[in-house]
Every structure is written in structure tokens, then in C-alpha cells.
Design a protein around this motif. Structure first.
Motif, short mmCIF file in Angstrom:
data_model
loop_
_atom_site.label_atom_id
_atom_site.label_comp_id
_atom_site.label_asym_id
_atom_site.label_seq_id
_atom_site.Cartn_x
_atom_site.Cartn_y
_atom_site.Cartn_z
N GLU A 5 0.87 -1.18 0.00
CA GLU A 5 0.00 0.00 0.00
C GLU A 5 0.90 1.23 0.00
O GLU A 5 2.12 1.10 0.16
CB GLU A 5 -0.95 -0.01 1.21
CG GLU A 5 -0.25 -0.07 2.56
CD GLU A 5 -0.19 1.25 3.27
OE1 GLU A 5 -1.24 1.86 3.49
OE2 GLU A 5 0.93 1.69 3.61
N THR B 52 0.44 4.39 1.85
CA THR B 52 0.49 5.36 2.96
C THR B 52 1.81 5.28 3.75
O THR B 52 2.40 6.30 4.08
CB THR B 52 -0.70 5.12 3.91
OG1 THR B 52 -1.88 5.06 3.12
CG2 THR B 52 -0.84 6.23 4.93
N ARG C 12 0.17 -7.54 -3.16
CA ARG C 12 -0.33 -8.35 -2.04
C ARG C 12 -0.58 -9.76 -2.56
O ARG C 12 -1.22 -9.92 -3.60
CB ARG C 12 -1.65 -7.79 -1.48
CG ARG C 12 -1.52 -6.42 -0.91
CD ARG C 12 -2.82 -5.93 -0.28
NE ARG C 12 -2.74 -4.50 -0.02
CZ ARG C 12 -3.73 -3.75 0.43
NH1 ARG C 12 -4.90 -4.32 0.70
NH2 ARG C 12 -3.57 -2.46 0.63
N GLU D 38 -2.71 -12.16 -2.56
CA GLU D 38 -4.08 -12.56 -2.23
C GLU D 38 -4.54 -13.60 -3.24
O GLU D 38 -3.87 -13.84 -4.23
CB GLU D 38 -4.99 -11.34 -2.32
CG GLU D 38 -4.66 -10.29 -1.29
CD GLU D 38 -5.80 -9.31 -1.11
OE1 GLU D 38 -6.80 -9.69 -0.49
OE2 GLU D 38 -5.67 -8.18 -1.60
N LEU E 135 -6.07 -8.59 -7.39
CA LEU E 135 -4.84 -9.03 -8.05
C LEU E 135 -3.70 -9.07 -7.06
O LEU E 135 -3.83 -8.61 -5.93
CB LEU E 135 -4.50 -8.03 -9.16
CG LEU E 135 -5.50 -8.04 -10.30
CD1 LEU E 135 -5.71 -6.65 -10.83
CD2 LEU E 135 -5.04 -8.96 -11.40
N GLU F 271 -3.06 11.86 0.55
CA GLU F 271 -2.86 11.94 2.00
C GLU F 271 -2.75 13.41 2.41
O GLU F 271 -2.11 14.20 1.71
CB GLU F 271 -1.56 11.23 2.43
CG GLU F 271 -1.30 9.86 1.81
CD GLU F 271 -2.19 8.74 2.36
OE1 GLU F 271 -2.89 8.96 3.37
OE2 GLU F 271 -2.20 7.65 1.75
N ARG G 97 -11.80 -1.93 8.80
CA ARG G 97 -10.62 -1.77 7.95
C ARG G 97 -9.53 -2.78 8.32
O ARG G 97 -9.43 -3.22 9.45
CB ARG G 97 -10.04 -0.33 8.03
CG ARG G 97 -11.06 0.74 7.81
CD ARG G 97 -11.36 0.94 6.35
NE ARG G 97 -10.19 1.35 5.61
CZ ARG G 97 -9.67 0.65 4.60
NH1 ARG G 97 -10.23 -0.46 4.19
NH2 ARG G 97 -8.61 1.09 3.97
N TYR H 103 -5.41 3.08 11.67
CA TYR H 103 -6.52 4.03 11.66
C TYR H 103 -6.97 4.48 13.03
O TYR H 103 -6.87 3.75 14.02
CB TYR H 103 -7.72 3.43 10.92
CG TYR H 103 -7.47 3.29 9.44
CD1 TYR H 103 -7.30 4.42 8.65
CD2 TYR H 103 -7.38 2.05 8.84
CE1 TYR H 103 -7.05 4.31 7.29
CE2 TYR H 103 -7.12 1.93 7.48
CZ TYR H 103 -6.97 3.07 6.72
OH TYR H 103 -6.72 2.96 5.38
N ALA I 21 -14.94 -2.96 -1.93
CA ALA I 21 -14.47 -1.57 -1.76
C ALA I 21 -13.65 -1.14 -2.98
O ALA I 21 -12.66 -1.78 -3.33
CB ALA I 21 -13.63 -1.45 -0.50
P1 HAM Z 1 -6.89 -0.70 1.48
O1 HAM Z 1 -8.31 -0.76 1.90
O2 HAM Z 1 -6.02 -1.83 1.90
O3 HAM Z 1 -6.32 0.67 2.02
O4 HAM Z 1 -6.79 -0.57 -0.08
C1 HAM Z 1 -7.44 0.48 -0.77
C2 HAM Z 1 -8.09 -0.03 -2.03
O5 HAM Z 1 -7.14 -0.72 -2.82
C3 HAM Z 1 -9.17 -1.08 -1.79
O6 HAM Z 1 -10.40 -0.47 -1.47
C4 HAM Z 1 -9.22 -1.78 -3.12
O7 HAM Z 1 -10.04 -1.05 -4.03
C5 HAM Z 1 -7.79 -1.72 -3.59
N1 HAM Z 1 -7.15 -3.02 -3.37
C6 HAM Z 1 -6.66 -3.52 -2.23
N2 HAM Z 1 -6.17 -4.76 -2.43
C7 HAM Z 1 -6.34 -5.05 -3.73
C8 HAM Z 1 -6.03 -6.17 -4.57
N3 HAM Z 1 -5.41 -7.24 -4.10
N4 HAM Z 1 -6.37 -6.11 -5.89
C9 HAM Z 1 -6.98 -5.02 -6.39
N5 HAM Z 1 -7.29 -3.94 -5.65
C10 HAM Z 1 -6.98 -3.94 -4.34
C11 HAM Z 1 -5.05 1.10 1.81
O8 HAM Z 1 -4.27 0.57 1.07
C12 HAM Z 1 -4.73 2.38 2.55
N6 HAM Z 1 -3.33 2.72 2.29
C13 HAM Z 1 -5.65 3.49 2.12
C14 HAM Z 1 -5.35 4.76 2.85
C15 HAM Z 1 -4.68 5.82 2.37
N7 HAM Z 1 -5.70 5.03 4.08
C16 HAM Z 1 -5.25 6.22 4.41
N8 HAM Z 1 -4.61 6.70 3.38
#
Ligand code: HAM
Length: 418
Positions: free
Chosen positions: A81, A83, A112, A114, A121, A130, A257, A262, A280
């Protein structure tokens, strides 16, 4: 093996890139009017950065990170991610000393491990933003307004903004204890993952997909009842601000989350599919303790990340709008071929999209190729035309054609085609 990309990783082919660019440019335009600047951080970071920020007991850190020891023995991880890296850069470069409030955005690949499925993906892309240095609820509202402006601009339908408050370092521990006590009484009903997490991360049980856990937690204590006055007031102001701007939302008290950093406001843009499954498309929240946790000065933060693959799946279909080249030059023979190459070079320098034939094929097959490419005009240069110092210009839409003098042709074509 040689001709297949690895599992969960996708090529983005030229025909898809148009949709990506559309989202990227809309995001850049909207982030700019909210005063965000772009930051580009590395794809690799020290593993400890993610363990400390996302949380050692989170699914991401426990099971999903591409973590490895490099040849020097350093523990490195492909970022899961954005952040953590942004906050690391914010501290490392003392950005807090330049401005009391720093607004940053980023875009790029995340990793990731997954189980791959539609919209999930192993290498995926996030576009995120941010804000560091502001704790006021109006900032939460502004960040949500920016995210919903982007979704609106892109014409995304069928998403719901869900919000929650997770409280702060003062009130959440009391909630955790209450939830833990509640879950301990239902230990036998819960899935093995949640049984294990009761001690380490009990809040995760609230969004477990297992039917047993859903049933076991249906009357679980709610964070809302444990918020202290500061957090309750903050959340009320966020809701008020959203109401004032006419931004629709639903409070989802079970949204916890998957990342541990958070505090207070959390949110997700949730797409509900025909089968009722929720997904999401974007998510984020406040992380008021993270900068300090990573060794910087106490600084509040809030942000979000959009899952680009998921967003692009939701873009309304606009049909094929790809146009072809302005000009195709069909040249017959070597001399005409040389002239064609020179003309094409001059026109391209002036920004005209020109295509040529490289194979020395017959005029008929070159015309077919021009047609297939969707060329708007074709310039035919053959032996006979060349001898007269002329060529034939054909408009492929109206089918009209006219002789044109080769002398000074590049300039005349530039005027006509640019
Ligand atoms: P997160 O909920 O882990 O938050 O990921 C944000 C978005 O990334 C998810 O809602 C989803 O749309 C997309 N996402 C996550 N994993 C996958 C995956 N394996 N394949 C496709 N899309 C994916 C964060 O990453 C935090 N850094 C968000 C944040 C920013 N919070 C504060 N600032």
C-alpha cells in the motif's frame, strides 16, 4: 511459463490504456484544484516499515506481503500500500517543517499475495491522497468531497460511501476489551482465524466473511457506544459537513478496515454487485498516531487509496472512440518510398500522425492497410505521379481525390492536417 504472466498479475494492453489514462488525468485535475502535489516513493521499503504501520497482526503483514531478504541480507518488501511509504518520506525529508499542512497524492503498483479473482490481483494499482498536519473534521470532509467529485466526474454509478469512527488511542482500548469479552463467550462459534485474532486483533472479527462469525458478532458491542467525547464530537462534525455539501453516505458501524493505523474517521466507497456482494473500490481514513509511531513529530493524517483495477471495471462504456492516423502515405517503388519517409518525418515533427507501409506491397494492399488503420487521408506516390512532380491526395471519408504538387507539400499538408 515463458509466455504467461505470473498468477494475479496483469498486462494492461493498449486498448485498455485509454480507460486508465482517462481516470489518471481526471484524478490529477481534481487533486490539483484541492491543492495536492504528487509524490513518488519507491516500490520497495524496509519490511519493518509495513509491520510497524499496517500492523504485525494484520492479514497483509501476516500473509500477503512479498517480503524477501536481498543479497546483502536486508529485509525488503514490495509495498502492499502507499500510505506507509508516503509517511516515511514525509518524516525522512522533514516535509512537516516546510508547511503546517502537507497534501500529497501518488499513483502506482502495489503488491499483495491474495487469492486472485475479478478486481483482486497480486500486483494492482492504487491512486491515493494523503493530508498530513490537520486533525479538524473539515479536513475529513474535504478529502471525502474530493473522492466523491472524482467518482462523479467519471460517471461511476452504483457505489455507496460508507463511514465509521474507530475512536482513538484513549477510547478504543476500552472498546477492544469489551469486544474481546463478548467474543470470548462465543469462542466455539467462531472461525479458527477469528479465534486466533480474539487476543491480537478482535475488531477484525466484525468484518469476517464466515457465516458463523457474522452470526456470533451480530449483537456485539458497537464502537459508537464507546467513543469518548472528543471522538464523538469529531464524527458528528464530519457527518454534518458531508450533509452540508450534499454528499450522501451511510454509517457502517461494522467497518473496521484491515490496516491497524486508523483512528477516528474511516471510510470506503463500496460497490454492490448484482449478487449483493460488497467490494471496496476506494478506502481510507484518519491515522493520527502513525507519523509519531514511525518516529516523526506527533502529526495527524488522513487519506485514501482508490483500487484502480476496480474503478476501471466500473467506468461507463463509451464505445470505441479511437481515431486513426491523419495520413497514410502509400508509396510505390524505392524512390517514392524515400520521399514518403522524408515527408512523414517532416509531418511528424509538426505533430501529425502519419503511417507508412514498410513492405513495398501493391497499391491495393497499401490502400487496404490505410483503411484498416482508419486513416483519414491517403497520399499516393507512384512512379507516374513522381515523374510529374505530383502525388494524389485522397480523403478517405468523402472519397474525393486531387493531384497535389510535391514541391512544398509538407508545409501545405501540415497546414491542412494539424
Ligand atoms: P486498502 O483498503 O487496503 O487501504 O486498499 C485500498 C483499495 O485498494 C481497496 O479499497 C481496493 O479497491 C484496492 N485493493 C486492495 N487490495 C487489492 C487487490 N489485491 N487487488 C486489487 N485492488 C486492491 C489502503 O491501502 C490504505 N493505504 C488506504 C489509505 C490511504 N488510508 C489512508 N490513506
Amino acid at each position: 511459463m515463458l509466455t504467461n504472466a505470473i498468477k494475479g498479475v496483469k498486462d494492461i494492453l493498449p486498448e485498455d490504456v485509454r480507460r486508465w489514462r482517462k481516470v489518471e488525468s481526471a484524478a490529477r485535475d481534481i487533486f490539483a484544484v484541492y491543492g495536492f502535489s504528487e509524490i513518488r516513493t519507491p516500490i520497495i521499503e524496509n519490511t519493518v516499515l509495513f509491520a510497524r504501520s499496517i500492523g504485525a497482526t494484520s492479514d497483509i503483514v501476516e500473509k500477503e506481503m512479498y517480503a524477501f531478504k536481498d543479497h546483502g541480507g536486508d529485509e525488503i518488501t514490495l509495498r502492499p500500500e502507499g500510505t506507509a511509504g508516503v509517511v516515511r518520506a514525509y518524516i525522512e525529508h522533514k516535509l512537516y517543517a516546510k508547511n503546517p499542512v502537507t497534501k500529497l497524492f501518488y499513483a502506482g503498483q502495489m503488491f499483495r499475495r491474495e487469492r486472485p479473482q475479478a478486481g483482486r490481483l497480486r500486483q494492482f494499482h492504487q491512486t491515493g491522497a494523503e493530508v498530513l498536519g490537520a486533525s479538524e473534521p473539515s479536513v475529513d470532509v474535504e478529502v471525502l468531497a474530493m473522492l466523491s467529485d472524482l467518482f462523479k466526474t467519471l460517471g461511476i454509478k452504483g457505489v455507496e460511501l460508507q463511514i465509521n469512527s474507530l475512536g482513538c488511542a484513549d477510547c478504543r482500548p476500552k472498546y477492544r476489551e469489551a469486544l474481546k469479552a463478548y467474543l470470548m463467550k462465543r469462542y466455539e462459534q467462531m472461525c479458527p482465524d477469528c479465534q486466533r485474532r480474539i487476543e491480537t486483533n478482535p475488531l477484525r472479527a466484525l468484518d469476517c466473511k464466515s457465516e458463523h462469525c457474522k452470526a456470533a458478532t451480530s449483537y456485539a458491542p458497537a464502537m459508537a457506544d464507546y467513543l469518548d467525547d472528543g471522538c464523538r464530537g469529531h464524527f458528528a462534525k464530519v457527518k454534518e459537513g458531508l450533509d452540508d455539501l450534499g454528499i450522501a453516505y451511510a454509517v457502517n458501524p461494522r467497518m473496521v478496515r484491515g490496516l491497524d493505523y486508523y483512528s477516528r474517521t474511516t471510510f470506503e466507497m463500496v460497490a454492490v454487485d448484482k449478487a449483493g456482494a460488497q467490494n471496496a473500490v476506494a478506502a481510507g481514513g484518519r491515522y493520527d498516531g502513525l507519523v509519531e509511531e514511525l518516529g516523526g513529530p506527533a502529526t495527524p493524517g488522513i487519506g485514501f487509496a482508490i483500487g484502480m483495477e476496480r474503478l476501471i471495471l466500473m467506468l461507463p462504456d463509451e464505445g470505441e472512440a479511437v481515431s486513426g492516423p491523419a495520413l497514410f502515405i502509400a508509396a510505390i517503388g524505392d524512390e517514392a518510398g524515400c520521399l514518403a519517409q522524408k515527408l512523414a518525418h517532416d509531418l511528424r515533427k509538426s505533430g501529425v500522425w502519419v503511417e507508412l507501409d514498410y513492405s513495398g506491397a501493391s497499391l491495393k494492399s497499401q490502400m487496404k492497410k490505410a483503411d484498416r488503420l482508419g486513416s483519414r487521408n491517403v497520399l499516393i506516390i507512384g512512379g507516374d505521379e513522381l515523374a510529374k512532380g505530383a502525388a494524389v491526395l485522397r480523403n478517405m471519408q468523402t472519397k474525393e481525390q486531387a493531384d497535389v504538387l510535391i514541391e512544398g507539400l509538407a508545409d501545405r499538408l501540415i497546414k491542412r492536417l494539424v
